[in-house]
Design a protein around this motif. Structure first.
Motif, PDB file in Angstrom:
ATOM      1  N   ARG A 173       0.864  -1.184   0.000  1.00 17.74           N
ATOM      2  CA  ARG A 173       0.000   0.000   0.000  1.00 17.74           C
ATOM      3  C   ARG A 173       0.901   1.235   0.000  1.00 17.74           C
ATOM      4  O   ARG A 173       1.711   1.416   0.902  1.00 17.74           O
ATOM      5  N   ASN A 174       0.753   2.062  -1.033  1.00 17.01           N
ATOM      6  CA  ASN A 174       1.642   3.220  -1.176  1.00 17.01           C
ATOM      7  C   ASN A 174       1.035   4.478  -0.563  1.00 17.01           C
ATOM      8  O   ASN A 174      -0.072   4.464  -0.012  1.00 17.01           O
ATOM      9  N   LYS A 175       1.767   5.546  -0.668  1.00 18.54           N
ATOM     10  CA  LYS A 175       1.358   6.823  -0.090  1.00 18.54           C
ATOM     11  C   LYS A 175      -0.007   7.261  -0.602  1.00 18.54           C
ATOM     12  O   LYS A 175      -0.865   7.708   0.161  1.00 18.54           O
ATOM     13  N   GLU A 176      -0.231   7.142  -1.908  1.00 18.91           N
ATOM     14  CA  GLU A 176      -1.467   7.624  -2.519  1.00 18.91           C
ATOM     15  C   GLU A 176      -2.690   6.861  -2.015  1.00 18.91           C
ATOM     16  O   GLU A 176      -3.798   7.416  -1.944  1.00 18.91           O
ATOM     17  N   TYR A 177      -2.515   5.603  -1.696  1.00 21.98           N
ATOM     18  CA  TYR A 177      -3.623   4.793  -1.163  1.00 21.98           C
ATOM     19  C   TYR A 177      -4.233   5.481   0.065  1.00 21.98           C
ATOM     20  O   TYR A 177      -5.452   5.435   0.271  1.00 21.98           O
ATOM     21  N   TYR A 178      -3.391   6.116   0.851  1.00 26.14           N
ATOM     22  CA  TYR A 178      -3.855   6.779   2.070  1.00 26.14           C
ATOM     23  C   TYR A 178      -4.254   8.228   1.819  1.00 26.14           C
ATOM     24  O   TYR A 178      -5.325   8.676   2.225  1.00 26.14           O
ATOM     25  N   THR A 179      -3.406   8.983   1.143  1.00 27.80           N
ATOM     26  CA  THR A 179      -3.643  10.419   1.023  1.00 27.80           C
ATOM     27  C   THR A 179      -4.831  10.751   0.133  1.00 27.80           C
ATOM     28  O   THR A 179      -5.462  11.802   0.309  1.00 27.80           O
ATOM     29  N   SER A 181      -7.617   8.953  -0.089  1.00 26.94           N
ATOM     30  CA  SER A 181      -8.864   8.361   0.390  1.00 26.94           C
ATOM     31  C   SER A 181      -9.689   9.320   1.239  1.00 26.94           C
ATOM     32  O   SER A 181     -10.919   9.245   1.262  1.00 26.94           O
ATOM     33  N   GLY A 182      -9.010  10.187   1.991  1.00 31.57           N
ATOM     34  CA  GLY A 182      -9.717  11.089   2.889  1.00 31.57           C
ATOM     35  C   GLY A 182      -9.984  10.525   4.270  1.00 31.57           C
ATOM     36  O   GLY A 182     -10.438  11.239   5.162  1.00 31.57           O
ATOM     37  N   TRP A 183      -9.699   9.232   4.481  1.00 35.66           N
ATOM     38  CA  TRP A 183      -9.964   8.636   5.795  1.00 35.66           C
ATOM     39  C   TRP A 183      -8.942   7.575   6.208  1.00 35.66           C
ATOM     40  O   TRP A 183      -8.717   7.356   7.385  1.00 35.66           O
ATOM     41  N   ARG A 184      -8.313   6.923   5.257  1.00 31.10           N
ATOM     42  CA  ARG A 184      -7.326   5.901   5.612  1.00 31.10           C
ATOM     43  C   ARG A 184      -6.079   6.547   6.215  1.00 31.10           C
ATOM     44  O   ARG A 184      -5.726   7.675   5.893  1.00 31.10           O
ATOM     45  N   GLY A 185      -5.425   5.796   7.086  1.00 29.41           N
ATOM     46  CA  GLY A 185      -4.195   6.275   7.701  1.00 29.41           C
ATOM     47  C   GLY A 185      -4.394   7.012   8.998  1.00 29.41           C
ATOM     48  O   GLY A 185      -3.425   7.324   9.690  1.00 29.41           O
ATOM     49  N   SER A 186      -5.645   7.286   9.366  1.00 28.97           N
ATOM     50  CA  SER A 186      -5.964   7.974  10.618  1.00 28.97           C
ATOM     51  C   SER A 186      -6.534   6.977  11.621  1.00 28.97           C
ATOM     52  O   SER A 186      -7.447   6.215  11.286  1.00 28.97           O
ATOM     53  N   LEU A 187      -6.032   6.992  12.836  1.00 30.01           N
ATOM     54  CA  LEU A 187      -6.568   6.101  13.860  1.00 30.01           C
ATOM     55  C   LEU A 187      -8.035   6.394  14.141  1.00 30.01           C
ATOM     56  O   LEU A 187      -8.823   5.485  14.419  1.00 30.01           O
ATOM     57  N   ASN A 197      -7.538  -3.493   8.396  1.00 24.77           N
ATOM     58  CA  ASN A 197      -7.991  -3.180   7.043  1.00 24.77           C
ATOM     59  C   ASN A 197      -7.682  -4.277   6.034  1.00 24.77           C
ATOM     60  O   ASN A 197      -8.494  -4.550   5.154  1.00 24.77           O
ATOM     61  N   GLN A 198      -6.523  -4.893   6.131  1.00 23.58           N
ATOM     62  CA  GLN A 198      -6.147  -5.885   5.138  1.00 23.58           C
ATOM     63  C   GLN A 198      -6.111  -7.316   5.664  1.00 23.58           C
ATOM     64  O   GLN A 198      -6.626  -8.233   5.031  1.00 23.58           O
ATOM     65  N   ALA A 199      -5.489  -7.544   6.817  1.00 23.39           N
ATOM     66  CA  ALA A 199      -5.154  -8.903   7.233  1.00 23.39           C
ATOM     67  C   ALA A 199      -6.127  -9.521   8.221  1.00 23.39           C
ATOM     68  O   ALA A 199      -5.898 -10.644   8.680  1.00 23.39           O
ATOM     69  N   VAL A 200      -7.225  -8.853   8.540  1.00 27.36           N
ATOM     70  CA  VAL A 200      -8.160  -9.419   9.504  1.00 27.36           C
ATOM     71  C   VAL A 200      -8.768 -10.716   8.977  1.00 27.36           C
ATOM     72  O   VAL A 200      -9.111 -11.627   9.752  1.00 27.36           O
ATOM     73  N   HIS A 201      -8.889 -10.863   7.654  1.00 25.53           N
ATOM     74  CA  HIS A 201      -9.429 -12.096   7.088  1.00 25.53           C
ATOM     75  C   HIS A 201      -8.492 -13.273   7.342  1.00 25.53           C
ATOM     76  O   HIS A 201      -8.944 -14.394   7.610  1.00 25.53           O
ATOM     77  N   SER A 202      -7.190 -13.033   7.262  1.00 27.38           N
ATOM     78  CA  SER A 202      -6.233 -14.104   7.531  1.00 27.38           C
ATOM     79  C   SER A 202      -6.214 -14.458   9.018  1.00 27.38           C
ATOM     80  O   SER A 202      -6.093 -15.634   9.384  1.00 27.38           O
ATOM     81  N   PHE A 249       1.343 -14.985  13.700  1.00 26.25           N
ATOM     82  CA  PHE A 249       0.668 -14.149  12.709  1.00 26.25           C
ATOM     83  C   PHE A 249       1.609 -13.025  12.299  1.00 26.25           C
ATOM     84  O   PHE A 249       2.197 -12.352  13.148  1.00 26.25           O
ATOM     85  N   TYR A 250       1.770 -12.834  10.989  1.00 24.85           N
ATOM     86  CA  TYR A 250       2.609 -11.734  10.503  1.00 24.85           C
ATOM     87  C   TYR A 250       1.926 -11.112   9.288  1.00 24.85           C
ATOM     88  O   TYR A 250       1.524 -11.816   8.349  1.00 24.85           O
ATOM     89  N   ALA A 251       1.804  -9.794   9.298  1.00 23.12           N
ATOM     90  CA  ALA A 251       1.181  -9.090   8.181  1.00 23.12           C
ATOM     91  C   ALA A 251       1.899  -7.778   7.932  1.00 23.12           C
ATOM     92  O   ALA A 251       2.281  -7.075   8.873  1.00 23.12           O
ATOM     93  N   THR A 252       2.080  -7.443   6.652  1.00 23.36           N
ATOM     94  CA  THR A 252       2.704  -6.178   6.277  1.00 23.36           C
ATOM     95  C   THR A 252       2.082  -5.632   5.000  1.00 23.36           C
ATOM     96  O   THR A 252       1.630  -6.392   4.136  1.00 23.36           O
ATOM     97  N   THR A 253       2.037  -4.313   4.901  1.00 28.50           N
ATOM     98  CA  THR A 253       1.677  -3.652   3.638  1.00 28.50           C
ATOM     99  C   THR A 253       2.871  -2.872   3.100  1.00 28.50           C
ATOM    100  O   THR A 253       2.720  -1.986   2.265  1.00 28.50           O
ATOM    101  N   ALA A 254       4.062  -3.208   3.577  1.00 32.30           N
ATOM    102  CA  ALA A 254       5.282  -2.542   3.124  1.00 32.30           C
ATOM    103  C   ALA A 254       6.036  -3.375   2.092  1.00 32.30           C
ATOM    104  O   ALA A 254       7.173  -3.066   1.757  1.00 32.30           O
TER     105      ALA A 254
END
Length: 362
Positions: A173-179, A181-187, A197-202, A249-254
């Motif tokens: 997931r890159n910078k644009e994915y967050y910036t 969207s208007g809501w992603r990246g904020s707690l 957001n991504q790995a809860v299914h796993s 369990f290990y998950a990354t979007t980097a």
């Protein structure tokens, strides 16, 4: 409280046509496209209305499926006649919208996550307890061919008793994915990053096979977007389950690309791996076990909707939900069925934020 499931026979559209359930979608982003396509394939279901604060997105989806377009959720609830609400909005709107819709007597089908915090989770359960409508949760990877095949193998006893398990998610997931969207990246609005957001299914699939979690010890980090987002891009957890089994369990979007998640179960007789759309058995030297002794490791293919690594379970998950509503039965996938996963997700975040091992309350 005993819920009353409204059957198709009790439904009546505004045109007087009996036997048709009318649905609406709140939030018209990419996942709403999948929900709309699934609804379009349901017999006795009509997508009546769609809503998004971005009018062009609502207009595009509405025109594609012949649904009335709204830019106000409240106005859609007030003016439109429908029985089922699909919540495909940003995370922070999930629980408030579900509370409102359930209080109005609607059925609700909600995208993940069901809740961002313990407080929201308590509110959602309270709203469901009071409601006559049924709250369905979209954990579609339970319907993937590989998941179903692994369950069948376990039921047949072929792999033997589960001794441990691991889940690995490597996405990008890159910078644009967050910036953009208007809501992603904020707690406050997303509630977290890669886990929620991504790995809860796993995490859900790992827990589906390993059982009830009792303790979680986790760490998280933001490796590649430190100055861009508040949320984590890496989550690692060591999980203890009630039956003595332990999971990693290990998950990354980097990562540099999006790879299929891997769920692997270490069993008495072999290792059972779920990857992409198939389940496969391996001996302890890493050789795949094939041939006549393992006919059930071959899986049928299903049509995926949306991004390939989302899996291919959305259609079956949504079809199952509507089948229960039409037949007046209890839905197959709601809070009781995914309680272990929600409890564990919140405990993993608590552990990662406090630095302490967390014992789950049951």
């Amino acid at each position: 409280m005993t819920r009353k499931a409204v059957t198709v026979a009790e439904m009546e559209t505004d045109n007087g046509n009996k036997g048709v359930l009318r649905a609406a979608i709140a939030g018209c982003g990419s996942i709403a496209q999948v929900h709309a396509a699934c609804l379009d394939r349901q017999k006795g279901v009509k997508l009546a209305a769609v809503c998004d604060i971005r009018e062009e997105r609502a207009q595009g989806l509405g025109e594609q499926y012949g649904a009335k377009v709204y830019t106000s959720f409240e106005k859609m609830l007030q003016e439109e006649d429908f029985q089922v609400l699909h919540i495909c909005t940003p995370h922070y709107l999930h629980v408030p919208m579900a509370e409102t819709a359930l209080a109005k007597g609607l059925h609700v089908f909600m995208e993940k996550p069901p809740a961002m915090t313990y407080g929201e989770y308590a509110r959602l359960k309270e709203a469901e307890d009071r409601a006559e409508g049924q709250l369905g949760l979209c954990f579609q990877n339970r319907y993937n061919p590989g998941t179903l095949q692994a369950k069948k193998l376990m039921e047949q006893g072929i792999p033997g008793k589960v001794k441990g398990g691991r889940a690995l998610v490597s996405w990008s997931r890159n910078k644009e994915y967050y910036t953009e969207s208007g809501w992603r990246g904020s707690l406050k609005t997303e509630g977290g990053g890669v886990l929620i957001n991504q790995a809860v299914h796993s995490l859900d699939l790992l827990t589906l096979f390993l059982g009830k979690p009792v303790k979680a010890d986790a760490v998280m980090a933001n490796h590649h977007l430190k100055d861009i987002v508040e949320v984590e891009d890496m989550m690692e957890a060591f999980i203890r389950y009630e039956n003595g089994v332990e999971g990693c369990f290990y998950a990354t979007t980097a990562y540099c690309t999006n790879m299929p998640p891997i769920i692997e179960l270490h069993c008495e007789n072999m290792n059972l791996r779920i990857e992409e759309m198939r389940a496969a058995c391996f001996d302890f030297e890493g050789r795949e076990l094939t041939g006549e002794n393992f006919p059930t490791t071959r899986t049928e293919q299903k049509e995926g909707m949306g991004k390939s690594y989302w899996g291919a379970g959305h259609l079956d998950c949504i079809t199952d939900y509507y089948r229960a509503l039409k037949e007046g039965k209890k839905i197959p996938l709601g809070i009781p069925q995914v309680k272990n996963t929600i409890d564990l997700m919140l405990a993993v975040y608590e552990s990662a934020r406090t630095g302490n091992e967390i014992e789950l309350a049951h």
